[in-house]
Design a protein around this motif. Structure first.
Motif, PDB file in Angstrom:
ATOM      1  N   PHE A 324       0.837  -1.201   0.000  1.00 40.89           N
ATOM      2  CA  PHE A 324       0.000   0.000   0.000  1.00 40.89           C
ATOM      3  C   PHE A 324       0.875   1.255   0.000  1.00 40.89           C
ATOM      4  O   PHE A 324       0.552   2.240  -0.661  1.00 40.89           O
ATOM      5  N   ASP A 325       1.973   1.201   0.744  1.00 44.41           N
ATOM      6  CA  ASP A 325       2.889   2.342   0.785  1.00 44.41           C
ATOM      7  C   ASP A 325       3.459   2.636  -0.602  1.00 44.41           C
ATOM      8  O   ASP A 325       3.632   3.799  -0.976  1.00 44.41           O
ATOM      9  N   ILE A 328       0.567   4.363  -2.619  1.00 43.90           N
ATOM     10  CA  ILE A 328       0.277   5.705  -2.110  1.00 43.90           C
ATOM     11  C   ILE A 328       1.445   6.650  -2.396  1.00 43.90           C
ATOM     12  O   ILE A 328       1.242   7.794  -2.837  1.00 43.90           O
ATOM     13  N   HIS A 329       2.664   6.197  -2.169  1.00 42.05           N
ATOM     14  CA  HIS A 329       3.837   7.031  -2.420  1.00 42.05           C
ATOM     15  C   HIS A 329       3.918   7.424  -3.899  1.00 42.05           C
ATOM     16  O   HIS A 329       4.215   8.586  -4.223  1.00 42.05           O
ATOM     17  N   THR A 330       3.643   6.476  -4.779  1.00 39.88           N
ATOM     18  CA  THR A 330       3.692   6.765  -6.218  1.00 39.88           C
ATOM     19  C   THR A 330       2.610   7.762  -6.610  1.00 39.88           C
ATOM     20  O   THR A 330       2.856   8.695  -7.393  1.00 39.88           O
ATOM     21  N   TRP A 343      -7.427  10.402  -3.725  1.00 38.77           N
ATOM     22  CA  TRP A 343      -7.423   9.049  -3.190  1.00 38.77           C
ATOM     23  C   TRP A 343      -7.413   9.100  -1.672  1.00 38.77           C
ATOM     24  O   TRP A 343      -7.149  10.134  -1.062  1.00 38.77           O
ATOM     25  N   ILE A 344      -7.728   7.958  -1.072  1.00 41.28           N
ATOM     26  CA  ILE A 344      -7.736   7.821   0.386  1.00 41.28           C
ATOM     27  C   ILE A 344      -6.612   6.868   0.780  1.00 41.28           C
ATOM     28  O   ILE A 344      -6.421   5.835   0.142  1.00 41.28           O
ATOM     29  N   ASN A 345      -5.861   7.237   1.809  1.00 40.46           N
ATOM     30  CA  ASN A 345      -4.807   6.361   2.342  1.00 40.46           C
ATOM     31  C   ASN A 345      -5.400   5.548   3.489  1.00 40.46           C
ATOM     32  O   ASN A 345      -5.504   6.036   4.603  1.00 40.46           O
ATOM     33  N   PRO A 346      -5.818   4.300   3.230  1.00 46.42           N
ATOM     34  CA  PRO A 346      -6.532   3.531   4.255  1.00 46.42           C
ATOM     35  C   PRO A 346      -5.588   2.999   5.336  1.00 46.42           C
ATOM     36  O   PRO A 346      -4.390   2.836   5.108  1.00 46.42           O
ATOM     37  N   LYS A 347      -6.160   2.707   6.495  1.00 45.50           N
ATOM     38  CA  LYS A 347      -5.392   2.139   7.607  1.00 45.50           C
ATOM     39  C   LYS A 347      -5.544   0.630   7.694  1.00 45.50           C
ATOM     40  O   LYS A 347      -5.055   0.000   8.628  1.00 45.50           O
ATOM     41  N   GLY A 348      -6.227   0.053   6.704  1.00 47.85           N
ATOM     42  CA  GLY A 348      -6.406  -1.397   6.692  1.00 47.85           C
ATOM     43  C   GLY A 348      -7.234  -1.806   5.494  1.00 47.85           C
ATOM     44  O   GLY A 348      -7.564  -0.994   4.632  1.00 47.85           O
TER      45      GLY A 348
END
Length: 434
Positions: A324-325, A328-330, A343-348
């Motif tokens: 996921f990192d 999201i980083h890209t 976009w949303i950075n989810p916690k799970g």
């Protein structure tokens, strides 16, 4: 960074030319990458292999109460399995019915039984002129496929930052007795990764639906699928809240170990009220003499208790979070500040929800396929596969190895840029023509 919409036509044409060149370079790599579904990777499957050694031909296959798991019987599942999955979903063992390997199968059965035989003595849905279901969007495509299969009219409900638009839910459920239920993925939702707030859960529990047979289909698929076990999202327990609110029969709560142990070989469960259980078991007793108790016992002896499951899920998180990192980083590195996506950075959970410029999602997914990367079809996160804005794309990072995922994320960013430039130029030409 400059918003793409602020660029001149000359700048956009130059950018399109450069992006097309990059896209062709990716095409020449002859890639075959799959990001279409939330499938666990091989490394995730490998961490459960010791489960295969828990039972063998010398094992005692009797439960604590003496039940021989090799034989027929025990319709609702062995008690040890009830305790294990009850702890997973924060209910009591008495609230649980244990099924086979698939919670999706259980949801299908709930809808099918409601159609043919009704819910707790109410009119079977097949005898009604119309049946309606509320569908938070973007949402889980397989939920929508079930209701569409049975000819049920689906009503989209927008998702907010804390869950579905509850004003709409209360209005529609309370004002129309043909509205019979709502699909929910309340924790790390599919695809946005949103966890319903306490307020939203309590409003669900206090619903006053017009239909006596209205049910909340609470698919808690990702209840322990955290990335950060020191700071996980917390979801209020819905059965307890419904009981407090005087609506004990209003919810079906589903879970399974499909993304914990082996997909297709896990254990599914339904948590619901005693009244609902009596109603459900009438059909279940006709359908089966009992589900796979050996597999239930295998899971119990492998995990032992909730702590065993949580320890196992930390291993999953160690594999999933870096993936996921990467995505999201890209996205942040390539698309932030351009005004062409969010976009949303989810916690799970298992997905990242990406919202492109309106009118671009299908084009982006098509470009990805041409570059050798298969994604979930655009529109799949909406009923009937129709996203009115043609904007939402579900990204599934779990299956590819990290090096392939990095490449796929880079290709995705190029496709988003290219589709966005094309759309802006197209819209400008239309405006000029008019």
């Amino acid at each position: 960074m400059t918003f793409y919409t602020e660029l001149s036509e000359e700048e956009l044409e130059k950018l399109r030319k450069d992006l097309k060149r990059k896209f062709r370079d990716y095409q020449q790599k002859d890639l075959h990458l799959d990001m279409s579904r939330g499938k666990p990777s091989q490394s995730q499957l490998d961490i459960s292999m010791d489960m295969m050694d828990v039972l063998n031909s010398d094992s005692d296959l009797a439960c604590e109460d003496g039940t021989d798991c090799r034989n027929y019987g025990v319709l609702g599942g062995i008690y040890e399995a009830k305790e294990l999955l009850a702890s997973l979903t924060e209910v009591t063992a008495d609230d649980i019915i244990i099924y086979g390997n698939s919670s999706l199968n259980v949801m299908y059965d709930m809808i099918s039984r409601s159609m043919t035989h009704g819910v707790m003595g109410n009119t079977p849905w097949c005898k009604l002129e119309k049946v309606k279901f509320l569908c938070p969007v973007p949402g889980y495509d397989r939920h929508f496929t079930i209701t569409e299969y049975f000819g049920i009219e689906m009503i989209p409900i927008p998702m907010r930052e804390d869950g579905p638009d509850m004003d709409m839910v209360e209005e529609l459920a309370g004002g129309d007795e043909l509205v019979k239920g709502i699909w929910c993925v309340p924790k790390y939702s599919n695809p946005q990764g949103i966890t319903y707030s306490d307020q939203v859960v309590r409003r669900f529990a206090k619903l006053k639906p017009a239909a006596k047979d209205f049910r909340i289909y609470w698919d808690n698929a990702y209840c322990v699928h955290h990335f950060d076990f020191e700071n996980p999202d917390i979801l209020l327990e819905i059965l307890h809240e419904c009981k407090k609110a005087g609506n004990p029969d209003m919810v079906y709560k589903f879970c399974s170990t499909s993304k914990i142990s082996f997909p297709g070989s896990g254990v599914a469960a339904l948590a619901t009220s005693p009244n609902n259980q009596v109603d459900i078991k009438k059909q279940l007793a006709v359908q089966t003499i009992g589900h796979d108790k050996v597999n239930q016992l295998r899971h119990v002896r492998f995990y032992m208790d909730k702590n065993g499951i949580l320890d196992h899920m930390k291993k999953h998180a160690a594999i999933m979070k870096p993936k996921f990192d990467i995505v999201i980083h890209t996205l942040e590195q390539e698309l932030s500040g351009l005004g062409i996506g969010s976009w949303i950075n989810p916690k799970g959970g298992y997905f990242i929800s990406f919202d492109a410029m309106p009118g671009c999602a299908k084009r982006i997914v098509k470009l990805m396929k041409k570059a050798g990367v298969v994604m979930t079809p655009a529109g799949a996160t909406y009923p009937y596969g129709k996203d009115p804005k043609d904007s939402n794309i579900r990204i599934a990072p779990s299956f590819p190895p990290e090096e392939e995922l990095q490449l796929a994320a880079e290709i995705f960013a190029v496709c988003v840029k290219l589709a966005s430039v094309e759309k802006i130029l197209e819209d400008r030409k239309k405006n000029q023509a008019s």
